[in-house]
Write a protein that holds these residues in place. Structure first.
Motif, PDB file in Angstrom:
ATOM      1  N   LEU A 168       0.833  -1.205   0.000  1.00  0.00           N
ATOM      2  CA  LEU A 168       0.000   0.000   0.000  1.00  0.00           C
ATOM      3  C   LEU A 168       0.867   1.256   0.000  1.00  0.00           C
ATOM      4  O   LEU A 168       1.932   1.298   0.622  1.00  0.00           O
ATOM      5  CB  LEU A 168      -0.893   0.017   1.247  1.00  0.00           C
ATOM      6  N   THR A 169       0.387   2.279  -0.700  1.00  0.00           N
ATOM      7  CA  THR A 169       1.054   3.580  -0.653  1.00  0.00           C
ATOM      8  C   THR A 169       0.007   4.672  -0.473  1.00  0.00           C
ATOM      9  O   THR A 169      -1.181   4.466  -0.742  1.00  0.00           O
ATOM     10  CB  THR A 169       1.844   3.879  -1.955  1.00  0.00           C
ATOM     11  N   LYS A 170       0.483   5.823   0.023  1.00  0.00           N
ATOM     12  CA  LYS A 170      -0.396   6.980   0.169  1.00  0.00           C
ATOM     13  C   LYS A 170       0.462   8.214  -0.106  1.00  0.00           C
ATOM     14  O   LYS A 170       1.463   8.427   0.594  1.00  0.00           O
ATOM     15  CB  LYS A 170      -0.963   6.995   1.600  1.00  0.00           C
ATOM     16  N   ASP A 171       0.098   8.987  -1.082  1.00  0.00           N
ATOM     17  CA  ASP A 171       0.850  10.188  -1.474  1.00  0.00           C
ATOM     18  C   ASP A 171       2.342   9.901  -1.663  1.00  0.00           C
ATOM     19  O   ASP A 171       3.196  10.703  -1.250  1.00  0.00           O
ATOM     20  CB  ASP A 171       0.670  11.302  -0.416  1.00  0.00           C
ATOM     21  N   GLY A 172       2.656   8.775  -2.213  1.00  0.00           N
ATOM     22  CA  GLY A 172       4.059   8.444  -2.471  1.00  0.00           C
ATOM     23  C   GLY A 172       4.795   7.840  -1.284  1.00  0.00           C
ATOM     24  O   GLY A 172       5.970   7.510  -1.388  1.00  0.00           O
ATOM     25  N   TRP A 173       4.120   7.743  -0.139  1.00  0.00           N
ATOM     26  CA  TRP A 173       4.732   7.116   1.038  1.00  0.00           C
ATOM     27  C   TRP A 173       4.219   5.682   1.150  1.00  0.00           C
ATOM     28  O   TRP A 173       3.093   5.383   0.766  1.00  0.00           O
ATOM     29  CB  TRP A 173       4.354   7.869   2.323  1.00  0.00           C
ATOM     30  N   LEU A 174       5.053   4.809   1.703  1.00  0.00           N
ATOM     31  CA  LEU A 174       4.617   3.433   1.951  1.00  0.00           C
ATOM     32  C   LEU A 174       3.709   3.427   3.173  1.00  0.00           C
ATOM     33  O   LEU A 174       3.996   4.094   4.172  1.00  0.00           O
ATOM     34  CB  LEU A 174       5.833   2.528   2.210  1.00  0.00           C
ATOM     35  N   LEU A 175       2.603   2.672   3.084  1.00  0.00           N
ATOM     36  CA  LEU A 175       1.622   2.651   4.175  1.00  0.00           C
ATOM     37  C   LEU A 175       1.570   1.261   4.785  1.00  0.00           C
ATOM     38  O   LEU A 175       1.481   0.266   4.065  1.00  0.00           O
ATOM     39  CB  LEU A 175       0.241   3.037   3.613  1.00  0.00           C
ATOM     40  N   GLY A 176       1.641   1.190   6.125  1.00  0.00           N
ATOM     41  CA  GLY A 176       1.591  -0.117   6.782  1.00  0.00           C
ATOM     42  C   GLY A 176       0.697  -0.104   8.006  1.00  0.00           C
ATOM     43  O   GLY A 176       0.537   0.929   8.669  1.00  0.00           O
ATOM     44  N   TYR A 177       0.123  -1.275   8.308  1.00  0.00           N
ATOM     45  CA  TYR A 177      -0.744  -1.450   9.475  1.00  0.00           C
ATOM     46  C   TYR A 177      -0.021  -2.287  10.530  1.00  0.00           C
ATOM     47  O   TYR A 177       0.621  -3.287  10.199  1.00  0.00           O
ATOM     48  CB  TYR A 177      -2.034  -2.187   9.079  1.00  0.00           C
TER      49      TYR A 177
ATOM     50  N   VAL B 122       5.879   5.519   5.598  1.00  0.00           N
ATOM     51  CA  VAL B 122       7.338   5.503   5.545  1.00  0.00           C
ATOM     52  C   VAL B 122       7.783   6.089   4.213  1.00  0.00           C
ATOM     53  O   VAL B 122       7.329   5.647   3.157  1.00  0.00           O
ATOM     54  CB  VAL B 122       7.896   4.069   5.695  1.00  0.00           C
ATOM     55  N   ASN B 123       8.643   7.106   4.323  1.00  0.00           N
ATOM     56  CA  ASN B 123       9.141   7.709   3.091  1.00  0.00           C
ATOM     57  C   ASN B 123      10.166   6.771   2.454  1.00  0.00           C
ATOM     58  O   ASN B 123      11.183   6.453   3.062  1.00  0.00           O
ATOM     59  CB  ASN B 123       9.780   9.068   3.393  1.00  0.00           C
ATOM     60  N   PRO B 124       9.908   6.327   1.218  1.00  0.00           N
ATOM     61  CA  PRO B 124      10.791   5.320   0.628  1.00  0.00           C
ATOM     62  C   PRO B 124      12.188   5.855   0.321  1.00  0.00           C
ATOM     63  O   PRO B 124      13.122   5.069   0.189  1.00  0.00           O
ATOM     64  CB  PRO B 124      10.063   4.917  -0.657  1.00  0.00           C
ATOM     65  N   LEU B 125      12.343   7.162   0.230  1.00  0.00           N
ATOM     66  CA  LEU B 125      13.672   7.723  -0.064  1.00  0.00           C
ATOM     67  C   LEU B 125      14.476   7.983   1.195  1.00  0.00           C
ATOM     68  O   LEU B 125      15.662   7.708   1.252  1.00  0.00           O
ATOM     69  CB  LEU B 125      13.516   9.039  -0.839  1.00  0.00           C
ATOM     70  N   THR B 126      13.818   8.524   2.218  1.00  0.00           N
ATOM     71  CA  THR B 126      14.555   8.967   3.403  1.00  0.00           C
ATOM     72  C   THR B 126      14.432   8.022   4.585  1.00  0.00           C
ATOM     73  O   THR B 126      15.194   8.109   5.536  1.00  0.00           O
ATOM     74  CB  THR B 126      14.042  10.341   3.867  1.00  0.00           C
TER      75      THR B 126
END
Lengths: 715, 214
Positions: free
Chosen positions: A418-427, A579-583
């Motif tokens: 899952l992603t949201k606005d380019g960030w990885l989304l986790g539960y 989670v920002n995938p770049l930083t």
């Protein structure tokens, strides 16, 4: 108030804090704010080495500095009657000998007539040391760990059954040292009223314990020690004992024959008033292919000082959180050249749950089972450790409420899906639990002629809203408005109450207030004669009988139920993280915490307590870590700039939900504590969500971006 | 360095061995006194009166308005506004949480702007108007932000609360309370260890949306 409102209160639900007006107007007075007549100021000078002894102290310049009244060290400190002669394991005996036991060990105290003068003079004290080799690293010395007491080990069935199970996880987890860091710096104002009589205004979680400890240390009668602590600016376990700076101020007041105020610096707060111990843990957990637990093996090694054997029980949570036939737990400690750790919010289970609930999450992915389903498959209906029924446990309701609130059905089992606005989304999800104890408490209830009710007991309120809880209970029981009730606390002259620690106060003091109010009503019944109104016009009755007041004093404590039931409060934390995938930056997206802690007495303060604990848990998960440079043995980040507690921008709105089913097996109120469970489990929930978002498992807190980037989030 | 109070190393060069200004003041004060009345000066020196004379010389006048009331004080140049408020004026509503400008507990208003009083020397606010938490309410009538903090439970222990409230009022005045996100950013200089952040945001939003003057 209906049940639905109590299941999910808002920030405006229910009565506001009874002491709130004093707090928002700046009228609430904390320990350092009693500027008594003739006040002087103490400033500590602390060791810059980690281990060794003091060779010399040159205090001449400090003594001659303007306004200085005394410079106190082991060289000139008056004899303290209560100091044990032998260097047995005991709290630091300040100004006792030349030994340096950790970096930041107080060696002298300068007392002057103003704070600025004391601070300047303290900078003029020159101390020379004989330095010895120190050891401060836990990770490099795990082999030196020892069992702190006889029952540090626990076995049920086969300790190694987990290893032969079809599906298993074996991993190590690290909980770093964390510091309580309440906003109020530890502080005391000490005044000798006679040679054997003292008054202190002190930051403490228990005025009675502080009173008896000061009496013991200074060899004076308990009744000659008066402790005031009406407002405490947070503590979280850090003010459950009399620390050396408190003793120093009392010594100082004796020496200069004037009151002494001593307030620690923020840096001192990292070294001299305890912390959550750095703890290494290893878990082996095994299950059948359909997810039934076969065995758990949970070992923990926590750091302690060389002068005290402080031991938590982090592994103990693995004895009882899940229904598992084979279990082994062990809690060891390792002595290092550091200051003593102490209890910090959720002591034991906060650390243990991070490991166990992370391991359960790891197991769920190996089994390809939903993490909640895995927990429900191994749900303990009775206490696996004692075999006793639980006094109350509605954890299944809590899972259901939380899952609905967070939108768990949107979770994907595959990490990184899952992603949201380019960030990885986790539960992520994690449970939490803490023992629900009830301590002895005595409450005095006095009905005055004008219908005002005064309720008194020597409890402290470090922030949860003890007074608000007590007034709520009294108002409901007596049938009078809260405005007619005054709750007196934080004074050692009041009737006995336990320390505010271990989530016991609502159960202990709340029950005592309830019982005292009922006893008072009974007394009114006797006046009126049988058949009178249950909640009469009290002022009217007193007037009719020509009485200025009517009072009762009631002792309350736990009874036979403690042998019959296993007693716990429970919580479940749900989070979604981005989670920002770049930083590798982790942001909390949504947070839902569900408490199963019996009946909710005061919804507004209960909600705040759950949210507050969750936030401290988020700090534990993402940012908090005391860093020691082992070359020097010194804490390198002893400030808010370098040790990051959560700030407003780190925290989203948080849902606090309550199962709100009374547990009358534990006390007549049906209410249990929630200070600890608010935090316990949160770190694992965040770590599990980070895994769900990224496929990266972080087993060493805090989950800083470098740990995610290094592990290959960036391709 | 023999202490951990983040104080600068004392200057130990032989030519500036003692804080020289103080020494000069002490000596010149005594010389003046000797010139006037030698007997009194000797007596003064014996009773360490030279210290007191020097003390008087080392203090500087500070005139300011605090919560609407004028104050004419003599303060040491090194005294912070925070310590002057708490230790000299008994205005203890303003809190010391770190003394390093890192927590916001000591936030007050100087000429209407939020200022960290632990990093503000008293003499820097000469001639200015200081408002502390004690000066926010109008008599018994609480400021709308105080009411909102009470209503939304924007605190637990209450220690960071005066700083949060002073900051919250300024946050709205500055025009930095237009969204939840913006409030969080502009309130992040005020740490609350009890974790009342969501409630603080709710309180500020209510006051902002209520439109009452702050």
């Amino acid at each position: 108030m209906n049940d639905k409102t109590l299941n999910k209160p808002s920030s405006t639900t229910g009565m506001s804090r009874v002491d709130g007006r004093l707090k928002v107007t700046g009228q609430a007075k904390y320990a350092a704010e009693f500027n008594v007549k003739g006040l002087t100021y103490g400033v500590l000078v602390c060791s810059t080495i980690t281990k060794g002894s003091i060779r010399s102290i040159d205090s001449k310049q400090a003594e001659n500095a303007p306004g200085v009244l005394a410079v106190i060290s082991h060289l000139n400190c008056p004899k303290i009657l209560g100091y044990p002669a032998e260097p047995a394991k005991a709290p630091i005996k300040i100004f006792y000998d030349d030994k340096i036991l950790y970096n930041g060990h107080p060696v002298t105290m300068v007392i002057a007539d103003t704070f600025e003068r004391a601070q300047h003079a303290a900078s003029l004290v020159k101390v020379d040391y004989n330095e010895e080799k120190h050891i401060t690293s836990l990770k490099d010395n795990l082999n030196g760990a020892v069992a702190p007491h006889d029952d540090a080990e626990y076995k049920r069935g086969d300790p190694n059954a987990w290893a032969t199970a079809p599906v298993k996880v074996e991993q190590e987890y690290i909980q770093p040292s964390e510091v309580h860091n309440p906003m109020e710096l530890h502080a005391i104002v000490a005044r000798w009223d006679a040679d054997d009589k003292i008054t202190v205004w002190d930051k403490t979680q228990g005025v009675k314990d502080t009173q008896s400890n000061i009496a013991r240390i200074f060899g004076i009668p308990v009744e000659n020690v008066q402790v005031h602590s009406k407002f405490v600016g947070g503590a979280f376990g850090g003010a459950l004992q009399v620390w050396q700076h408190e003793v120093a101020a009392i010594i100082g007041a004796k020496v200069v024959k004037r009151p002494v105020k001593l307030m620690l610096t923020r840096a001192d707060m990292f070294t001299s008033v305890g912390y959550r111990p750095l703890t290494w843990q290893k878990i082996g957990i095994g299950a059948t292919t359909d997810g039934k637990l076969v065995g758990i093996n949970h070992q923990a090694i926590g750091q302690t000082s060389t002068y005290e054997d402080f031991a938590e029980g982090p592994a103990d949570v693995s004895r009882q959180l899940y229904d598992c036939p084979n279990a082994y737990t062990s809690n060891k400690i390792l002595s290092l050249d550091v200051g003593s750790p102490t209890w910090m919010r959720g002591p034991g289970p906060a650390t243990g749950t991070f490991a166990l609930e992370s391991a359960m999450d790891e197991l769920s992915y190996l089994l390809n089972i939903d993490p909640i389903e895995l927990r429900l498959k191994n749900y303990a209906e009775t206490d696996p450790e004692s075999g006793k029924p639980f006094s109350g446990k509605n954890l299944k309701d809590a899972y259901k409420m939380g899952a609905e609130s967070i939108g768990w059905h949107n979770r994907q089992q595959k990490p990184g899906a899952l992603t949201k606005d380019g960030w990885l989304l986790g539960y992520g999800v994690s449970g939490g639990t803490f023992g629900a104890d009830r301590e002895p408490a005595t409450v005095k209830a006095i009905m005055l002629a004008d219908g005002t009710l005064i309720v008194q007991t020597a409890v402290s309120d470090i922030g949860p809203g003890t007074g608000t809880m007590a007034v709520s209970v009294a108002a409901e029981t007596m049938g009078i408005p809260v405005e007619k009730i005054r709750f007196d606390l934080g004074d050692s002259a009041l009737p006995n109450a336990p320390q505010q620690g271990g989530s016991t106060i609502t159960s202990s003091v709340g029950s005592a207030v309830y019982m005292a109010c009922n006893a008072l009503k009974e007394k009114f019944q006797q006046l009126i004669g049988n058949g009178g109104a249950d909640k009469p016009d009290y002022a009217q009755v007193l007037k009719q009988h020509n009485l200025p007041k009517l009072e009762v004093s009631v002792d309350s404590k736990a009874g036979a139920e403690v042998d019959k039931y296993a007693m716990y409060s429970w919580s479940v934390h749900f989070v979604t993280v981005l989670v920002n995938p770049l930083t590798g930056v982790v942001k909390l997206d949504k947070v839902t915490c569900v408490a199963d802690s019996g009946r909710i007495i005061s919804p507004k303060t209960a909600r705040s307590q759950i949210i507050g604990g969750a936030i401290m848990g988020i700090g534990m998960a993402l940012t908090e870590e005391t860093v020691i440079d082992h070359r020097y043995g010194k804490v390198m980040n002893a400030s808010f700039a370098d040790y990051h507690v959560p700030v407003n921008a780190d925290i989203p709105q948080i849902e606090a939900l309550f199962v709100n089913k009374p547990d009358y097996n534990i006390n007549p109120l049906g209410a249990k504590g929630m200070g600890e469970i608010a935090l316990i489990g949160m770190a694992a929930a965040v770590a599990n969500a980070v895994y769900n978002a990224t496929g990266k498992r972080v087993r060493e807190l805090p989950i800083t971006p470098d740990k995610l980037v290094d592990w290959g989030v960036v391709s | 360095m023999e202490n951990n109070n983040n104080l600068p190393e004392p200057d130990t060069r032989p030519d500036v061995k003692d804080p020289s200004r103080r020494d000069f003041l002490k000596k010149s004060a005594l010389i003046t006194a000797v010139a006037l009345t030698p007997a009194h000066a000797v007596k003064a020196a014996e009773k360490h009166m030279d210290e007191r004379i020097a003390e008087a010389f080392e203090k500087m006048p500070l005139s300011l308005e605090i919560n609407g009331a004028p104050h004419n004080l003599m303060v040491e140049p090194r005294s912070t506004l925070l310590d002057i408020l708490r230790e000299q004026l008994d205005l203890t509503g303003t809190k010391k949480g770190c003394d390093l400008g890192q927590c916001g507990a000591c936030t007050v208003h100087v000429d209407g702007h939020r200022v960290i009083s632990c990093l503000t020397l008293g003499i820097m606010v000469n001639g200015k108007k200081v408002t502390t938490i004690e000066g926010l309410a109008k008599g018994d009538q609480l400021h709308p932000m105080q009411e909102a903090f009470l209503k939304h439970d924007g605190f637990q222990c209450g220690y960071c609360t005066p700083g949060q409230i002073m900051s919250a009022v300024a946050c709205i005045r500055e025009g930095h309370a237009n969204s939840e996100h913006e409030i969080r950013e502009y309130m992040s200089g005020n740490i609350c260890r009890c974790g009342a952040y969501p409630n603080i945001v709710n309180a500020i939003q209510e006051v902002k949306e209520g439109g009452l003057p702050v």
